[in-house]
Scaffold this motif. Structure first.
Motif, PDB file in Angstrom:
ATOM      1  N   PHE A 207       8.844 -18.360 -18.690  1.00 53.71           N
ATOM      2  CA  PHE A 207       9.318 -17.136 -19.329  1.00 53.71           C
ATOM      3  C   PHE A 207      10.483 -17.401 -20.278  1.00 53.71           C
ATOM      4  O   PHE A 207      10.677 -16.665 -21.244  1.00 53.71           O
ATOM      5  N   PHE A 208      11.245 -18.454 -20.030  1.00 51.61           N
ATOM      6  CA  PHE A 208      12.312 -18.815 -20.952  1.00 51.61           C
ATOM      7  C   PHE A 208      11.748 -19.246 -22.297  1.00 51.61           C
ATOM      8  O   PHE A 208      12.297 -18.949 -23.355  1.00 51.61           O
ATOM      9  N   THR A 209      10.609 -19.949 -22.265  1.00 48.04           N
ATOM     10  CA  THR A 209      10.017 -20.468 -23.504  1.00 48.04           C
ATOM     11  C   THR A 209       8.947 -19.553 -24.082  1.00 48.04           C
ATOM     12  O   THR A 209       8.375 -19.870 -25.131  1.00 48.04           O
ATOM     13  N   LEU A 210       8.656 -18.446 -23.431  1.00 47.93           N
ATOM     14  CA  LEU A 210       7.598 -17.547 -23.900  1.00 47.93           C
ATOM     15  C   LEU A 210       7.959 -16.983 -25.262  1.00 47.93           C
ATOM     16  O   LEU A 210       9.001 -16.362 -25.451  1.00 47.93           O
ATOM     17  N   ARG A 211       7.087 -17.209 -26.233  1.00 47.76           N
ATOM     18  CA  ARG A 211       7.348 -16.782 -27.614  1.00 47.76           C
ATOM     19  C   ARG A 211       6.514 -15.550 -27.931  1.00 47.76           C
ATOM     20  O   ARG A 211       5.294 -15.625 -28.021  1.00 47.76           O
TER      21      ARG A 211
ATOM     22  N   LEU B 198      11.679 -12.513  -9.762  1.00 47.50           N
ATOM     23  CA  LEU B 198      13.075 -12.962  -9.860  1.00 47.50           C
ATOM     24  C   LEU B 198      13.241 -14.130 -10.827  1.00 47.50           C
ATOM     25  O   LEU B 198      14.050 -14.059 -11.762  1.00 47.50           O
ATOM     26  N   PRO B 199      12.495 -15.242 -10.660  1.00 50.64           N
ATOM     27  CA  PRO B 199      12.658 -16.332 -11.638  1.00 50.64           C
ATOM     28  C   PRO B 199      12.230 -15.929 -13.040  1.00 50.64           C
ATOM     29  O   PRO B 199      12.797 -16.406 -14.029  1.00 50.64           O
ATOM     30  N   ALA B 200      11.216 -15.044 -13.148  1.00 49.25           N
ATOM     31  CA  ALA B 200      10.806 -14.570 -14.471  1.00 49.25           C
ATOM     32  C   ALA B 200      11.933 -13.802 -15.138  1.00 49.25           C
ATOM     33  O   ALA B 200      12.215 -13.970 -16.328  1.00 49.25           O
ATOM     34  N   ALA B 201      12.599 -12.948 -14.359  1.00 45.65           N
ATOM     35  CA  ALA B 201      13.715 -12.180 -14.900  1.00 45.65           C
ATOM     36  C   ALA B 201      14.863 -13.093 -15.323  1.00 45.65           C
ATOM     37  O   ALA B 201      15.508 -12.878 -16.357  1.00 45.65           O
ATOM     38  N   ILE B 202      15.112 -14.129 -14.522  1.00 42.94           N
ATOM     39  CA  ILE B 202      16.161 -15.093 -14.873  1.00 42.94           C
ATOM     40  C   ILE B 202      15.804 -15.813 -16.175  1.00 42.94           C
ATOM     41  O   ILE B 202      16.659 -16.018 -17.049  1.00 42.94           O
ATOM     42  N   GLY B 203      14.536 -16.198 -16.304  1.00 41.34           N
ATOM     43  CA  GLY B 203      14.093 -16.874 -17.521  1.00 41.34           C
ATOM     44  C   GLY B 203      14.249 -15.999 -18.751  1.00 41.34           C
ATOM     45  O   GLY B 203      14.727 -16.450 -19.801  1.00 41.34           O
ATOM     46  N   VAL B 204      13.842 -14.729 -18.632  1.00 37.09           N
ATOM     47  CA  VAL B 204      13.980 -13.795 -19.758  1.00 37.09           C
ATOM     48  C   VAL B 204      15.452 -13.567 -20.083  1.00 37.09           C
ATOM     49  O   VAL B 204      15.851 -13.537 -21.262  1.00 37.09           O
ATOM     50  N   ALA B 205      16.282 -13.389 -19.041  1.00 36.67           N
ATOM     51  CA  ALA B 205      17.709 -13.166 -19.263  1.00 36.67           C
ATOM     52  C   ALA B 205      18.352 -14.365 -19.951  1.00 36.67           C
ATOM     53  O   ALA B 205      19.189 -14.218 -20.859  1.00 36.67           O
ATOM     54  N   ALA B 206      17.957 -15.576 -19.536  1.00 37.56           N
ATOM     55  CA  ALA B 206      18.490 -16.779 -20.170  1.00 37.56           C
ATOM     56  C   ALA B 206      18.067 -16.850 -21.633  1.00 37.56           C
ATOM     57  O   ALA B 206      18.845 -17.261 -22.499  1.00 37.56           O
ATOM     58  N   ARG B 207      16.835 -16.431 -21.908  1.00 37.51           N
ATOM     59  CA  ARG B 207      16.351 -16.423 -23.296  1.00 37.51           C
ATOM     60  C   ARG B 207      17.162 -15.443 -24.147  1.00 37.51           C
ATOM     61  O   ARG B 207      17.547 -15.739 -25.282  1.00 37.51           O
TER      62      ARG B 207
ATOM     63  N   HIS C  78      19.721 -16.288 -27.282  1.00 39.07           N
ATOM     64  CA  HIS C  78      19.602 -15.642 -28.591  1.00 39.07           C
ATOM     65  C   HIS C  78      20.947 -15.055 -29.033  1.00 39.07           C
ATOM     66  O   HIS C  78      21.269 -15.053 -30.228  1.00 39.07           O
ATOM     67  N   LEU C  79      21.739 -14.592 -28.075  1.00 38.15           N
ATOM     68  CA  LEU C  79      23.002 -13.937 -28.404  1.00 38.15           C
ATOM     69  C   LEU C  79      24.121 -14.929 -28.703  1.00 38.15           C
ATOM     70  O   LEU C  79      25.001 -14.650 -29.534  1.00 38.15           O
ATOM     71  N   ILE C  80      24.106 -16.086 -28.023  1.00 38.87           N
ATOM     72  CA  ILE C  80      25.265 -16.971 -28.123  1.00 38.87           C
ATOM     73  C   ILE C  80      25.021 -18.229 -28.955  1.00 38.87           C
ATOM     74  O   ILE C  80      25.991 -18.882 -29.380  1.00 38.87           O
TER      75      ILE C  80
ATOM     76  N   GLU D  11      16.558 -23.148 -31.492  1.00 44.77           N
ATOM     77  CA  GLU D  11      15.234 -23.738 -31.632  1.00 44.77           C
ATOM     78  C   GLU D  11      15.176 -25.129 -31.007  1.00 44.77           C
ATOM     79  O   GLU D  11      14.148 -25.524 -30.448  1.00 44.77           O
ATOM     80  N   GLN D  12      16.276 -25.879 -31.100  1.00 44.47           N
ATOM     81  CA  GLN D  12      16.312 -27.198 -30.486  1.00 44.47           C
ATOM     82  C   GLN D  12      16.177 -27.098 -28.964  1.00 44.47           C
ATOM     83  O   GLN D  12      15.432 -27.869 -28.341  1.00 44.47           O
ATOM     84  N   ILE D  13      16.906 -26.139 -28.378  1.00 45.47           N
ATOM     85  CA  ILE D  13      16.855 -25.967 -26.914  1.00 45.47           C
ATOM     86  C   ILE D  13      15.456 -25.539 -26.476  1.00 45.47           C
ATOM     87  O   ILE D  13      14.901 -26.066 -25.496  1.00 45.47           O
ATOM     88  N   LEU D  14      14.866 -24.598 -27.211  1.00 46.22           N
ATOM     89  CA  LEU D  14      13.523 -24.127 -26.860  1.00 46.22           C
ATOM     90  C   LEU D  14      12.488 -25.240 -27.019  1.00 46.22           C
ATOM     91  O   LEU D  14      11.588 -25.383 -26.189  1.00 46.22           O
TER      92      LEU D  14
END
Length: 327
Positions: free
Chosen positions: A52-56, A171-180, A184-186, A193-196
């Motif tokens: 979910f962190f990498t979901l585009r 829970l892990p999906a929500a964490i992944g989305v929140a991290a994404r 994006h904000l910071i 793009e490098q991190i993703l």
């Protein structure tokens, strides 16, 4: 997810090595395999969160440019394939084996199929756009599949299963989305793009680790009764043959271009075994036969994907000589 991998074959080799490594470990060092299997839960958390962190979602606009391909892929994966899978699994004599093969067959792949699509010269843009859509659909349908097909295996534990899936998936999906969102904000665009991209490239390693530990923990069940599981290999083989033939007919009927045809073939041939196995291990922890049946599907899948990749590449090079593939 393998869109970032330059050669889909490298990921395939990695997964096959994980299958072999886990199988050997479980066969010849069961004590060590038991210790390794304890890493299953944390690896599943990492896998779901990273997915979910990498979901585009920005690629979803591509679906508007290829509505026919999108509708055919969704229709095949979520309407045709369940019917075919349910029909073929009726050949198996054991409820647990039937359930395992059904779970294996019902979930379209959301990662390595894109690598094979690229190798075959298929439409990877639409394929990448299909990933989030098909992932959400299969995860939303997973509890429904359990309720419809699991029967007595989960009737008494559906409430516990729902709670478990909430904890181990939402829970892990929500964490992944929140991290994404936080990324994006910071982070500036280039750094983001490098991190993703780095996380994308690491996904095959995470998937391989999941495959290894689950094979190590479950191969003993298969070796204890090999004759019982032989039917699973036959049914999965028949499933892939049937889906390939149906896909060829659909490609011919709708006059798909080669790139669309290759994408449809790959998305209907590759299954999301690691994620489904991970979820099933959590939802049905006391069903090793179900887990083993899902595992066996992967033993057929990778050779099958390799063969159809070669067939598609041959059809692309020699369209007149490969009419049956080109449609």
């Amino acid at each position: 997810m393998l869109e970032q991998i330059p050669r889909g074959g490298l990921a395939t080799a990695l997964f096959l090595a994980a299958i072999v490594g886990g199988s050997l470990l479980g066969s010849f060092a069961p004590g060590t395999a038991g210790l390794v299997a304890e890493f299953t839960d944390p690896l599943i958390l990492v896998l779901v969160g990273a997915l979910f962190f990498t979901l585009r979602l920005d690629g979803l606009s591509a679906l508007r440019r290829a509505p026919q391909t999108m509708l055919l892929a969704i229709g095949m994966n979520f309407l045709v394939i369940p019917f075919v899978a349910f029909t073929l699994t009726a050949l198996l004599p054991d409820d647990a084996l039937r359930l395992g093969v059904l779970i294996y067959c019902l979930a379209p792949c959301t990662d390595w199929f894109l690598g094979f699509t690229r190798l075959a010269g298929g439409d990877t843009t639409t394929g990448a756009a299909l990933i989030p859509l098909q992932m959400v659909l299969q995860l939303a349908l997973y509890p429904l599949w359990l309720a419809l097909f699991a029967g007595q295996h989960v009737e008494s534990t559906m409430g516990e299963t729902a709670t478990t899936l909430l904890t181990w998936f939402v829970l892990p999906a929500a964490i992944g989305v929140a991290a994404r969102i936080a990324l994006h904000l910071i982070a500036p665009a280039e750094r983001r793009e490098q991190i993703l991209a780095t996380t994308d490239r690491s996904m095959p390693l995470v998937i391989a680790a999941v495959i290894l530990v689950i094979f190590a923990g479950n191969v003993g069940t298969i070796l204890a009764a090999p004759a019982r599981f032989a039917g699973v290999l036959v049914v999965v083989f028949l499933f892939f043959v049937a889906i390939f033939v149906i896909g060829e007919g659909v490609a011919r009927l709708f006059r798909l271009r080669y790139a669309e045809h290759a994408l449809l073939t790959m998305t209907t041939s590759a299954r999301n075994a690691p994620l489904m196995l991970a979820l099933t291990t959590i939802a049905l922890p006391d069903q090793p036969v179900v887990h083993a049946a899902i595992i066996l599907g992967m033993l057929i899948e990778f050779p099958h994907l390799t063969v159809i990749t070669q067939l598609l590449q041959r059809a692309r090079r020699h369209p007149r000589a490969a009419v049956s593939i080109q449609g």
